[in-house]
Design an enzyme around this catalytic site. Sequence first.
Site, short mmCIF file in Angstrom:
data_model
loop_
_atom_site.label_atom_id
_atom_site.label_comp_id
_atom_site.label_asym_id
_atom_site.label_seq_id
_atom_site.Cartn_x
_atom_site.Cartn_y
_atom_site.Cartn_z
N CYS A 52 -31.25 -78.64 -66.39
CA CYS A 52 -32.04 -78.02 -65.74
C CYS A 52 -31.62 -77.66 -64.24
CB CYS A 52 -33.49 -78.30 -65.74
SG CYS A 52 -34.04 -79.70 -64.90
N ARG A 62 -37.71 -80.53 -65.86
CA ARG A 62 -37.84 -80.24 -67.19
C ARG A 62 -36.77 -81.05 -68.06
NH1 ARG A 62 -36.20 -74.13 -66.02
NH2 ARG A 62 -35.28 -75.24 -64.30
N ASP A 121 -39.65 -73.21 -65.33
CA ASP A 121 -39.62 -74.11 -64.27
C ASP A 121 -41.11 -74.35 -63.81
OD1 ASP A 121 -39.33 -75.32 -62.00
OD2 ASP A 121 -37.76 -74.05 -60.98
P1 4NP Z 1 -36.41 -78.60 -62.66
O1 4NP Z 1 -37.31 -77.94 -61.46
O2 4NP Z 1 -35.28 -77.77 -62.40
O3 4NP Z 1 -37.05 -78.67 -63.84
O4 4NP Z 1 -36.02 -80.11 -62.34
C1 4NP Z 1 -37.28 -77.93 -60.23
C2 4NP Z 1 -37.12 -79.11 -59.51
C3 4NP Z 1 -36.70 -78.81 -57.80
C4 4NP Z 1 -36.52 -77.57 -57.50
C5 4NP Z 1 -36.79 -76.51 -58.41
C6 4NP Z 1 -36.85 -76.60 -59.64
N1 4NP Z 1 -36.29 -77.25 -56.18
O5 4NP Z 1 -36.30 -76.22 -55.80
O6 4NP Z 1 -36.18 -78.22 -55.32
#
Ligand code: 4NP
Length: 152
Positions: free
Chosen positions: A9, A15, A120
């Site tokens: 991800c 995720r 997300d």
């Molecule tokens: P992930 O979620 O891609 O599912 O781990 C996110 C975690 C952090 C961020 C964006 C999405 N961020 O912008 O810091």
Amino acid sequence: MSKRILMVCLGNICRSPLAHGIMAETLPHYFVDSAGTGSYHIGSPPDSRSIRVAHDNGIDIRYQSARQFQYNDFTEFDHIFVMDRQNYRDVIAKANRQDDIDKVELLCEAAGMGMRPVPDPYYGDDEGFQNVFDLVKTACHRIAEQWKQNHE
Ligand code: 4NP
């Protein structure tokens, strides 16, 4: 055949740690890992909301530590499952050859669930995390079932 599976991800804290934990439980004899396309959270444990929803569903993901996707992952893994189309573009941008590209699939699409992303949940609420858990669990079980039927 034993497979090496990578879940990807953006941050590797929401995720893909859930996908990693769920697939590792679904296919305990396969090697499963996860990574993020971004670098912001390198070395961090999963988001506390992912840890909680996993725990509430009987899975411990506290041991995981975020890392960034790297070119070498194309050689280390047989399947690279990405959560959304931006992840797909970011991973493909690092590919050097068709063999690399062929390993990358949208998780839900590989599970026969259409082109939908795993949304997300980072800026959302707990319900978003439960939704991710349920969607990813369904997808992982469907993929495992497909492989079993094809004797892969
Ligand atoms: P992930 O979620 O891609 O599912 O781990 C996110 C975690 C952090 C961020 C964006 C999405 N961020 O912008 O810091």
